[in-house]
Design an enzyme around this catalytic site. Structure first.
Site, PDB file in Angstrom:
ATOM      1  N   LYS A 127       1.010  -1.124  -0.001  1.00 23.74           N
ATOM      2  CA  LYS A 127       0.093  -0.039  -0.054  1.00 23.74           C
ATOM      3  C   LYS A 127       0.764   1.153   0.050  1.00 23.74           C
ATOM      4  O   LYS A 127       2.083   1.234   0.293  1.00 23.74           O
ATOM      5  CB  LYS A 127      -1.041  -0.044   1.182  1.00 23.74           C
ATOM      6  CG  LYS A 127      -2.196  -1.029   0.905  1.00 23.74           C
ATOM      7  CD  LYS A 127      -3.239  -0.993   1.713  1.00 23.74           C
ATOM      8  CE  LYS A 127      -4.319  -1.972   1.294  1.00 23.74           C
ATOM      9  NZ  LYS A 127      -5.274  -2.332   2.296  1.00 23.74           N
TER      10      LYS A 127
ATOM     11  N   ARG B  58      -3.372 -10.015   5.228  1.00 18.76           N
ATOM     12  CA  ARG B  58      -3.739 -10.423   3.894  1.00 18.76           C
ATOM     13  C   ARG B  58      -2.369  -9.530   2.830  1.00 18.76           C
ATOM     14  O   ARG B  58      -2.165  -8.588   3.060  1.00 18.76           O
ATOM     15  CB  ARG B  58      -4.914  -9.327   3.613  1.00 18.76           C
ATOM     16  CG  ARG B  58      -5.349  -9.502   2.049  1.00 18.76           C
ATOM     17  CD  ARG B  58      -6.542  -8.599   1.950  1.00 18.76           C
ATOM     18  NE  ARG B  58      -7.213  -8.670   0.588  1.00 18.76           N
ATOM     19  CZ  ARG B  58      -6.475  -7.885  -0.259  1.00 18.76           C
ATOM     20  NH1 ARG B  58      -5.679  -7.057  -0.049  1.00 18.76           N
ATOM     21  NH2 ARG B  58      -7.310  -8.117  -1.550  1.00 18.76           N
TER      22      ARG B  58
HETATM   23  N1  PMM Z   1      -7.114  -4.118   0.603  1.00 22.48           N
HETATM   24  C1  PMM Z   1      -7.718  -4.021  -0.490  1.00 22.48           C
HETATM   25  C2  PMM Z   1      -8.414  -4.749  -0.893  1.00 22.48           C
HETATM   26  N2  PMM Z   1      -9.155  -5.831  -0.261  1.00 22.48           N
HETATM   27  N3  PMM Z   1      -9.624  -6.493   1.810  1.00 22.48           N
HETATM   28  C3  PMM Z   1      -9.371  -6.593   3.465  1.00 22.48           C
HETATM   29  N4  PMM Z   1     -10.127  -7.370   4.281  1.00 22.48           N
HETATM   30  N5  PMM Z   1      -8.282  -5.736   3.954  1.00 22.48           N
HETATM   31  C4  PMM Z   1      -7.753  -4.754   3.074  1.00 22.48           C
HETATM   32  O1  PMM Z   1      -6.686  -4.304   3.646  1.00 22.48           O
HETATM   33  C5  PMM Z   1      -7.977  -5.010   1.742  1.00 22.48           C
HETATM   34  C6  PMM Z   1      -8.870  -5.750   1.075  1.00 22.48           C
HETATM   35  C7  PMM Z   1      -6.574  -3.387  -1.487  1.00 22.48           C
HETATM   36  O2  PMM Z   1      -5.473  -3.852  -1.835  1.00 22.48           O
HETATM   37  P1  PMM Z   1      -5.214  -4.929  -3.290  1.00 22.48           P
HETATM   38  O3  PMM Z   1      -5.511  -3.979  -4.333  1.00 22.48           O
HETATM   39  O4  PMM Z   1      -3.675  -4.913  -3.017  1.00 22.48           O
HETATM   40  O5  PMM Z   1      -5.790  -5.999  -3.025  1.00 22.48           O
END
Ligand code: PMM
Length: 294
Positions: free
Chosen positions: A226, A269
């Site tokens: 991020k 995650r």
């Molecule tokens: N961040 C993203 C997408 N889904 N789900 C949860 N539970 N927590 C998060 O911090 C989260 C998520 C965005 O990140 P990405 O684009 O790398 O998937």
């Protein structure tokens, strides 16, 4: 009641990210076709991911939302294929139709980044599963608005600032889920790093994980790749400073995984499963040696 995914294990579960999207900020376009996505999902599972989180909607700031049919087309074949291989799958969606289809295809977790705000019917899908005695886990993330407008919602002016704000709003989402019939004992909460939050907000939340744990539910944390890590590691010899590239933030993410594991979170995650599993192994061994009793 024993739960296969939620039973305390002492160290976090690792959830591998699989974005089947053309435009996610971290891996957009890389796994956009089904075969590439399946191969990557299998790789994440082979590396030891406890869950593979399949998402068909990019949440990058400003992203255009796919329509339901488009999201289903992206996500369902991948969920179905991974489940057939015995992979534990989580579906990253804010839509009831997608959640229902993925659960019917065998997904074990509904990861709703809006905590039921974007489409309250997601809560009914999970509640129906729980009424039928399913172990389905519901992840409710802290969220305030869709990506195209979320930066306008990044202010937390009440007493206690961002931590109190996120605790209160996540508590409300938990209450809404339970009111809809979701089993409280199958809910995981997530502070939603980067969603309607500045970098400072993200750091304040990471420094206050015990306050979030006071909500009484396991926590999931997603810091991987991020932009607040990019800003932390920015090249300050340029004006303005140049954020560290998305692909070069992993060492910092492993540091976050380590501190979150020490703080007792349930899940991480991440995009690089192996690296965070290494961090988890270090924390586990350190604990076994009495590390956190010092
Ligand atoms: N961040 C993203 C997408 N889904 N789900 C949860 N539970 N927590 C998060 O911090 C989260 C998520 C965005 O990140 P990405 O684009 O790398 O998937």
């Amino acid at each position: 009641m024993s739960h296969p995914l939620l039973d305390p294990r002492g160290t976090p579960r690792v959830m591998g990210v699989l974005n089947v999207t053309p435009d996610s900020f971290s891996d957009g376009g890389r796994w956009a076709d089904v075969d590439a996505a399946l191969a990557h999902g299998r790789r994440l599972a082979a590396e030891g991911a406890d869950l593979v989180d399949v998402g068909g909607e990019s949440t990058r700031p400003g992203a255009r939302r796919p329509d339901v049919a488009e999201e289903l087309d992206r996500v369902l074949p991948v969920v179905t294929g991974l489940v057939a291989d015995g992979v534990a799958v989580s579906v990253d969606t804010m839509r009831a139709e997608v959640a229902a289809a993925a659960v019917a295809a065998g997904a074990q977790v509904v990861n709703d980044v809006s905590g039921g705000l974007a489409d309250p019917a997601v809560l009914d899908v999970v509640a129906d599963a729980h009424r039928a005695s399913s172990d389905l886990v519901y992840v409710a993330m802290h969220w305030r608005a869709h990506s195209h407008e979320m930066t306008g919602f990044a202010s937390y002016d009440g007493p206690g600032g961002v931590v109190a704000g996120v605790v209160a709003e996540l508590g409300d989402r938990l209450a809404a889920a339970v009111a809809a019939g979701v089993g409280e004992d199958r809910v995981v909460l997530d502070p939603g790093l980067g969603f309607a939050k500045t970098g400072d907000h993200n750091w304040s939340l990471l420094a206050a994980l015990p306050a979030l744990e006071a909500l009484g539910r396991p926590l999931l944390v997603g810091a991987s790749r991020k932009s607040f890590l990019g800003s932390l590691l920015a090249d300050t010899t340029t004006e303005p400073p140049t954020p560290r590239d998305v692909g070069e933030r992993e060492a910092a993410n492993v540091a976050v995984s380590t501190l979150a594991a020490c703080a007792g979170v349930w899940g991480l995650r991440v995009h690089d499963v192996r690296a965070s599993l290494d961090a988890v192994a270090v924390v586990r061994r350190w604990r076994a040696a009495g590390g956190d009793r010092a």
